[in-house]
Design an enzyme around this catalytic site. Sequence first.
Site, PDB file in Angstrom:
ATOM      1  N   ARG A 105       0.808  -1.218   0.000  1.00 41.42           N
ATOM      2  CA  ARG A 105       0.000   0.000   0.000  1.00 41.42           C
ATOM      3  C   ARG A 105       0.841   1.269   0.000  1.00 41.42           C
ATOM      4  O   ARG A 105       0.355   2.334  -0.395  1.00 41.42           O
ATOM      5  CB  ARG A 105      -0.973  -0.034   1.191  1.00 41.42           C
ATOM      6  N   GLU A 152       3.400  -8.874  14.914  1.00 43.49           N
ATOM      7  CA  GLU A 152       2.711  -9.204  16.162  1.00 43.49           C
ATOM      8  C   GLU A 152       2.883 -10.695  16.466  1.00 43.49           C
ATOM      9  O   GLU A 152       3.122 -11.095  17.593  1.00 43.49           O
ATOM     10  CB  GLU A 152       1.228  -8.857  16.024  1.00 43.49           C
TER      11      GLU A 152
HETATM   12  O1  LIG Z   1       3.531  -0.307  11.548  1.00 51.78           O
HETATM   13  P1  LIG Z   1       3.382  -1.774  11.290  1.00 51.78           P
HETATM   14  O2  LIG Z   1       2.939  -2.535  12.521  1.00 51.78           O
HETATM   15  O3  LIG Z   1       4.598  -2.377  10.660  1.00 51.78           O
HETATM   16  O4  LIG Z   1       2.149  -1.988  10.298  1.00 51.78           O
HETATM   17  C1  LIG Z   1       1.886  -1.205   9.169  1.00 51.78           C
HETATM   18  C2  LIG Z   1       2.084  -1.967   7.896  1.00 51.78           C
HETATM   19  O5  LIG Z   1       1.136  -3.050   7.828  1.00 51.78           O
HETATM   20  C3  LIG Z   1       0.407  -2.954   6.598  1.00 51.78           C
HETATM   21  O6  LIG Z   1       1.008  -3.643   5.568  1.00 51.78           O
HETATM   22  P2  LIG Z   1       0.989  -5.229   5.382  1.00 51.78           P
HETATM   23  O7  LIG Z   1       2.228  -5.809   6.017  1.00 51.78           O
HETATM   24  O8  LIG Z   1      -0.329  -5.760   5.833  1.00 51.78           O
HETATM   25  O9  LIG Z   1       1.218  -5.405   3.817  1.00 51.78           O
HETATM   26  P3  LIG Z   1       0.370  -4.995   2.498  1.00 51.78           P
HETATM   27  O10 LIG Z   1       0.477  -3.487   2.342  1.00 51.78           O
HETATM   28  O11 LIG Z   1       1.137  -5.694   1.423  1.00 51.78           O
HETATM   29  O12 LIG Z   1      -1.043  -5.447   2.669  1.00 51.78           O
HETATM   30  C4  LIG Z   1       0.431  -1.477   6.278  1.00 51.78           C
HETATM   31  O13 LIG Z   1       0.200  -1.229   4.899  1.00 51.78           O
HETATM   32  C5  LIG Z   1       1.818  -1.074   6.703  1.00 51.78           C
HETATM   33  O14 LIG Z   1       2.789  -1.343   5.692  1.00 51.78           O
HETATM   34  N1  LIG Z   2      -5.810  -1.483  12.057  1.00 49.65           N
HETATM   35  C1  LIG Z   2      -5.226  -1.607  10.873  1.00 49.65           C
HETATM   36  N2  LIG Z   2      -5.893  -1.267   9.750  1.00 49.65           N
HETATM   37  C2  LIG Z   2      -5.295  -1.387   8.540  1.00 49.65           C
HETATM   38  N3  LIG Z   2      -4.049  -1.839   8.345  1.00 49.65           N
HETATM   39  C3  LIG Z   2      -3.337  -2.186   9.444  1.00 49.65           C
HETATM   40  N4  LIG Z   2      -2.071  -2.638   9.584  1.00 49.65           N
HETATM   41  C4  LIG Z   2      -1.846  -2.839  10.899  1.00 49.65           C
HETATM   42  N5  LIG Z   2      -2.924  -2.507  11.639  1.00 49.65           N
HETATM   43  C5  LIG Z   2      -3.886  -2.093  10.743  1.00 49.65           C
END
Ligand SMILES: O=P(O)(O)OC[C@H]1O[C@H](OP(=O)(O)OP(=O)(O)O)[C@H](O)[C@@H]1O
Ligand SMILES: Nc1ncnc2[nH]cnc12
Length: 183
Positions: free
Chosen positions: A66, A103
């Site tokens: 994202r 987590e």
């Molecule tokens: O601050 P944090 O605890 O590290 O979490 C935030 C990250 O988690 C989500 O990505 P995700 O790993 O779900 O990957 P995606 O964007 O590919 O769905 C979000 O887009 C951030 O990159």
């Molecule tokens: N609450 C939340 N909503 C969307 N993306 C996330 N990534 C980690 N926590 C999240």
Amino acid sequence: MMMNQDSLALIKQSIKTIPDYPTPGIMFRDVTSLLENADAYKATIAILVAHYQSKGFTKVVGTEARGFLFGAPLALELGVGFVPVRKPGKLPRETISQTYELEYGKDTLEIHTDAINANDKVLVIDDLLATGGTIEATVKLIRQLGGEVSHAAFVISLPEIGGEKRLQGMGIKVLSLCEFDGE
Ligand SMILES: O=P(O)(O)OC[C@H]1O[C@H](OP(=O)(O)OP(=O)(O)O)[C@H](O)[C@@H]1O
Ligand SMILES: Nc1ncnc2[nH]cnc12
């Protein structure tokens, strides 16, 4: 041109919340509903451009997946290159990796070794800041390649989870366009 406060309100309102996704107890802040709203998406990029233009950044780094959606248009508007940080095995040239705690369990991120050099002043961007683990790993990758990084931008921050303090502890100034608490 919309005023900043109106833009920030539009951005926050455009983000839908899905309770209990992907697991019970999580309030999922869904940035896809912002992307579907052309005015909100445009306002997001406009605020980031106004904040970071003429500050001497040479690269924007965005994290899979994202982070790409905001990093690429921001880099274009700032007139600098965009560098993706990706999940393992996706980048074709030589890479370095950084493993970080989730987590539950661990994950790894990678960057092309030739994408950043010691002359780069890097702006990091992602859609959302939760624990800060993703961006901590990203900052370590950039610093390992000699890049300077002291700013990270997010559309959404979840302050209760503590990511901002974690990044500040690494010398990173954090900008987030909206905050959500547990409700
Ligand atoms: O601050 P944090 O605890 O590290 O979490 C935030 C990250 O988690 C989500 O990505 P995700 O790993 O779900 O990957 P995606 O964007 O590919 O769905 C979000 O887009 C951030 O990159
Ligand atoms: N609450 C939340 N909503 C969307 N993306 C996330 N990534 C980690 N926590 C999240």
